[in-house]
Design a protein around this motif. Sequence first.
Motif, mmCIF file in Angstrom:
data_model
loop_
_atom_site.group_PDB
_atom_site.id
_atom_site.type_symbol
_atom_site.label_atom_id
_atom_site.label_comp_id
_atom_site.label_asym_id
_atom_site.label_seq_id
_atom_site.Cartn_x
_atom_site.Cartn_y
_atom_site.Cartn_z
ATOM 1 N N GLY A 159 13.760 6.479 -8.268
ATOM 2 C CA GLY A 159 13.472 6.152 -9.764
ATOM 3 C C GLY A 159 14.257 6.882 -10.964
ATOM 4 O O GLY A 159 14.081 6.971 -12.003
ATOM 5 N N GLY A 160 15.133 7.712 -10.467
ATOM 6 C CA GLY A 160 15.960 8.656 -11.254
ATOM 7 C C GLY A 160 17.256 8.022 -11.831
ATOM 8 O O GLY A 160 17.218 6.658 -11.413
ATOM 9 N N PRO A 161 17.698 8.644 -12.964
ATOM 10 C CA PRO A 161 18.910 7.894 -13.497
ATOM 11 C C PRO A 161 20.039 7.975 -12.489
ATOM 12 O O PRO A 161 20.048 8.609 -11.428
ATOM 13 C CB PRO A 161 19.237 8.978 -14.572
ATOM 14 C CG PRO A 161 18.664 10.304 -14.265
ATOM 15 C CD PRO A 161 17.485 10.055 -13.572
ATOM 16 N N LYS A 162 20.887 6.802 -12.826
ATOM 17 C CA LYS A 162 22.086 6.771 -11.927
ATOM 18 C C LYS A 162 23.079 7.614 -12.206
ATOM 19 O O LYS A 162 23.920 7.899 -11.152
ATOM 20 C CB LYS A 162 22.460 5.201 -12.015
ATOM 21 C CG LYS A 162 21.663 4.218 -11.540
ATOM 22 C CD LYS A 162 20.937 4.174 -10.214
ATOM 23 C CE LYS A 162 20.096 3.287 -9.879
ATOM 24 N NZ LYS A 162 19.594 3.638 -8.644
ATOM 25 N N GLY A 163 23.308 8.272 -13.395
ATOM 26 C CA GLY A 163 24.498 9.135 -13.633
ATOM 27 C C GLY A 163 25.414 8.517 -14.422
ATOM 28 O O GLY A 163 25.590 7.272 -14.069
ATOM 29 N N PRO A 164 26.358 9.567 -14.777
ATOM 30 C CA PRO A 164 27.280 8.973 -15.700
ATOM 31 C C PRO A 164 28.498 8.376 -14.708
ATOM 32 O O PRO A 164 28.588 8.728 -13.504
ATOM 33 C CB PRO A 164 27.884 10.377 -16.419
ATOM 34 C CG PRO A 164 27.567 11.294 -15.475
ATOM 35 C CD PRO A 164 26.046 10.938 -15.048
ATOM 36 N N ALA A 165 29.436 7.674 -15.472
ATOM 37 C CA ALA A 165 30.548 7.085 -14.466
ATOM 38 C C ALA A 165 31.295 8.349 -14.007
ATOM 39 O O ALA A 165 31.505 9.177 -14.776
ATOM 40 C CB ALA A 165 31.225 6.147 -15.137
ATOM 41 N N THR A 166 31.954 8.254 -13.000
ATOM 42 C CA THR A 166 32.788 9.185 -12.556
ATOM 43 C C THR A 166 34.063 9.397 -13.193
ATOM 44 O O THR A 166 34.669 8.182 -13.245
ATOM 45 C CB THR A 166 32.675 9.090 -10.992
ATOM 46 O OG1 THR A 166 31.566 9.312 -10.235
ATOM 47 C CG2 THR A 166 33.561 10.191 -10.345
ATOM 48 N N VAL A 167 34.529 10.492 -13.659
ATOM 49 C CA VAL A 167 36.100 10.509 -14.060
ATOM 50 C C VAL A 167 36.824 10.807 -12.926
ATOM 51 O O VAL A 167 36.793 11.994 -12.286
ATOM 52 C CB VAL A 167 36.069 11.760 -15.360
ATOM 53 C CG1 VAL A 167 37.321 11.920 -15.588
ATOM 54 C CG2 VAL A 167 34.984 11.454 -16.419
ATOM 55 N N ASN A 168 37.882 10.138 -12.767
ATOM 56 C CA ASN A 168 38.704 10.187 -11.988
ATOM 57 C C ASN A 168 40.249 10.942 -12.245
ATOM 58 O O ASN A 168 40.543 10.638 -13.255
ATOM 59 C CB ASN A 168 39.189 8.714 -11.102
ATOM 60 C CG ASN A 168 38.156 8.231 -10.224
ATOM 61 O OD1 ASN A 168 37.267 8.981 -9.602
ATOM 62 N ND2 ASN A 168 37.500 6.973 -10.358
ATOM 63 N N SER A 169 40.729 11.705 -11.202
ATOM 64 C CA SER A 169 42.026 12.172 -11.517
ATOM 65 C C SER A 169 42.966 11.935 -10.250
ATOM 66 O O SER A 169 43.452 12.760 -9.427
ATOM 67 C CB SER A 169 41.924 13.764 -11.807
ATOM 68 O OG SER A 169 41.126 14.093 -12.763
ATOM 69 N N PRO A 170 43.422 10.588 -10.165
ATOM 70 C CA PRO A 170 44.467 10.399 -8.948
ATOM 71 C C PRO A 170 45.695 10.709 -8.883
ATOM 72 O O PRO A 170 46.007 11.148 -10.298
ATOM 73 C CB PRO A 170 44.362 8.719 -9.130
ATOM 74 C CG PRO A 170 44.214 8.411 -10.557
ATOM 75 C CD PRO A 170 43.335 9.427 -10.979
ATOM 76 N N PRO A 171 46.433 10.952 -7.875
ATOM 77 C CA PRO A 171 47.955 11.345 -7.912
ATOM 78 C C PRO A 171 48.639 10.232 -8.679
ATOM 79 O O PRO A 171 48.246 8.806 -8.653
ATOM 80 C CB PRO A 171 48.044 11.494 -6.455
ATOM 81 C CG PRO A 171 47.170 10.735 -5.799
ATOM 82 C CD PRO A 171 45.845 10.856 -6.615
#
Length: 307
Positions: A159-171
């Motif tokens: 029941g916890g928070p899902k968390g923020p959207a992941t910040v990606n750093s692709p090549p």
Amino acid sequence: MAGPGVGFEYQTKEVSWLKRDVLLFANSIGATADELHFLYELHPNFQVFPTYPIILPFKNTDQEVTDFYARSNASPIPGVPKFDARRSVDGQRLITFLKPLPTTSAGKTFEMRSKVLGVYDKGKAGSVLETEQLLVEKGGDTYARAVSSVFYVAQGNWGGPKGPATVNSPPPEGKKPDAVHTLQTKKESALLYRLNGDYNPLHATPEPGQKMGFGGTIMHGLFSWNSACHGLLQLLGGSDPSNMKEFQARFAVPVIPGDKLVTEMWRTGDIKDEWEEVRFITRVEGGKVVLSNGRALMKCVGGKSKL
């Protein structure tokens, strides 16, 4: 509104290291004979490989082997379920280098100050615990800041928070890498790396990995992480720690002892205050990506050491 556990501060831990610890660490992550400033204590420019602080939350002041599971379960977080460290893997690590470490902590007192940044419920897959660690000289400067995430396998749905959207750093797409680093691991590589202080049995004996669905023993995620940092620093930074300010990567899939690791790195040309952003990925040769979201801030000087 802060989520469950956010801001919880763990007990401050004293940490220490000897020159011997520094030598072992550099040796265990793939430093080479032309980098004696990491591998030989009498070298006129002997220094600590910059990511060494990442091992200190495992090591503390110990010179003896420790019980990994007992230590991992020592600090319950208010408002959060008690997770089972026997079913956990690294998620992502970021470290910012603020001041070079002395080659031994002798004569000074250093502390690791840790707090919870977030605890996220990822449903059936598991939960993520994100923490900040500051390496501080007591009464003095902060030497490094790390942000770490640990993934607790199949320990979600509380029941916890899902968390923020992941910040990606692709090549960058369609561009050949500017440099490629390879490292052949051995069946014994994890058994050497664990002597730095990370004694998780997952990396020594097959039973934990079998229970977690990995099929057997796997490499430390931080072995791949540290060795990739070594590759970037060696090929783009002249093996000079002063040429790297920040380093991060996400752990994608496990590495099996004996795998060959290939790290491809791209200079972006994006320079701010002398620091250029470098992107990278690490994969098993001919296989899957094992480190994604790779990003570093560097002064790129090529592979020729100025030391």
